[in-house]
Design an enzyme around this catalytic site. Structure first.
Site, mmCIF file in Angstrom:
data_model
loop_
_atom_site.group_PDB
_atom_site.id
_atom_site.type_symbol
_atom_site.label_atom_id
_atom_site.label_comp_id
_atom_site.label_asym_id
_atom_site.label_seq_id
_atom_site.Cartn_x
_atom_site.Cartn_y
_atom_site.Cartn_z
ATOM 1 N N CYS A 1 0.791 -1.214 0.000
ATOM 2 C CA CYS A 1 0.000 0.000 0.000
ATOM 3 C C CYS A 1 0.836 1.283 0.000
ATOM 4 C CB CYS A 1 -0.997 -0.019 1.139
ATOM 5 S SG CYS A 1 -2.421 1.020 0.787
ATOM 6 N N HIS B 1 -3.648 -5.444 2.211
ATOM 7 C CA HIS B 1 -3.336 -5.503 3.654
ATOM 8 C C HIS B 1 -4.018 -6.736 4.236
ATOM 9 C CE1 HIS B 1 -1.955 -1.333 4.245
ATOM 10 N NE2 HIS B 1 -2.958 -0.911 3.516
ATOM 11 N N ARG C 1 -12.159 7.072 -0.952
ATOM 12 C CA ARG C 1 -11.232 5.981 -0.595
ATOM 13 C C ARG C 1 -11.778 4.669 -1.148
ATOM 14 N NH1 ARG C 1 -7.346 7.555 2.590
ATOM 15 N NH2 ARG C 1 -6.593 5.427 2.851
HETATM 16 N N1 GLN Z 1 -2.088 6.942 2.311
HETATM 17 C C1 GLN Z 1 -2.188 6.138 1.137
HETATM 18 C C2 GLN Z 1 -3.561 6.228 0.481
HETATM 19 O O1 GLN Z 1 -4.436 6.648 1.077
HETATM 20 C C3 GLN Z 1 -1.874 4.685 1.478
HETATM 21 C C4 GLN Z 1 -2.860 4.111 2.439
HETATM 22 C C5 GLN Z 1 -2.408 2.781 3.022
HETATM 23 O O2 GLN Z 1 -1.215 2.442 3.168
HETATM 24 N N2 GLN Z 1 -3.379 1.979 3.438
HETATM 25 O O3 GLN Z 1 -3.744 5.828 -0.603
#
Ligand code: GLN
Length: 250
Positions: A93, A194, A127
């Site tokens: 990620c 993840h 998101r």
């Molecule tokens: N901050 C990054 C995003 O929002 C990665 C997020 C994460 O590692 N889960 O895309």
């Protein structure tokens, strides 16, 4: 055999239990008579070429990424040298984003990247959150699947000739449009998955370990002895079903 792991920024990039991937490497190595030696590498630390068989970096919020990105970019040449010399890399990620050429975060701030991976990431409004299921290959022609959890604002665009890690069966993946997730460059793998990723996908943990062992011995990657993996199979089954039921929906 001793497997030397460089864990990049465990103090900054460690959300969704990404540290758990290290625990899986350690246990699966130990069950085959090998020992994992983990070194934390953070802001201001050097990466000595040839010192690591496996480099690992987890995910993090935009804030943490902004705190380490300049330092990580400065380590870029050493990371690329290590990968070119056959060290394995697993990046999850936020770490996956910063091993590309850069990440423009939700505030429009441009964070420098390492340029190991052939992609760029720009944060979008909404998101992309939920369970993911991928179809991929362990080695050419050997089909496998991967199940995990994603939560990212970033939309990652692979270069046209880049090799994705897998095809999205359920979930958003790199950008919610291309139908692909992650990236592969030789022994280096990047992914949004993840969970942590490896407890429910032991075949990938073993593939990465076998590449790291090949680097440690200077030999060719060998198949590792199979393990029972009953709990792992159940964790995968539940995760994959959740992805099929509701992955990839805002
Ligand atoms: N901050 C990054 C995003 O929002 C990665 C997020 C994460 O590692 N889960 O895309």
């Amino acid at each position: 055999m001793r497997i030397r792991v460089g864990h990049l920024y465990p103090d900054y990039l460690n959300i969704y239990a990404d540290r758990g991937n290290i625990a899986v490497f350690a246990r699966r190595a130990r069950l085959r008579g090998h020992e994992l030696e983990v070194t934390a590498i953070s802001v201001g630390d050097d990466i000595r070429p040839g010192a690591y068989d496996l480099l690992y970096v987890g995910g993090g919020q935009d804030r943490e990424q902004a705190l380490i990105a300049p330092d990580l970019a400065a380590k870029g040449p050493a990371i690329k040298e290590a990968a070119a010399a056959g060290a394995s890399v697993l990046a999850v990620c936020g770490g996956y984003q910063l091993l590309g050429r850069g990440y423009v975060d939700r505030h429009g701030v441009s964070l420098p990247g390492v340029g190991l991976f052939p992609h760029e990431t720009v944060a979008g409004e909404r998101r992309m959150i939920g369970d993911v299921l991928l179809e991929c290959e362990r080695e050419r022609g050997e089909r496998r699947t991967l199940a995990g959890f994603e939560n990212h604002a970033g939309r990652t665009r692979l270069d046209p000739d880049a090799e994705p890690l897998g095809r999205v069966v359920a979930g958003f993946g790199n950008d919610g449009e291309s139908g692909y997730e992650g990236v592969r460059v030789g022994r280096a793998i990047g992914t949004y998955l993840h969970g942590p990723l490896l407890p429910r996908n032991p075949w990938l943990a073993d593939w990465i370990l076998s590449q790291a062992l090949a680097h440690a011995t200077g030999g060719q990657p060998q198949e590792l002895d199979p393990l029972p993996d009953l709990l792992e199979a159940e964790a995968y089954r539940v995760s994959a079903q959740r992805a099929r039921d509701r992955g990839g929906r805002f």
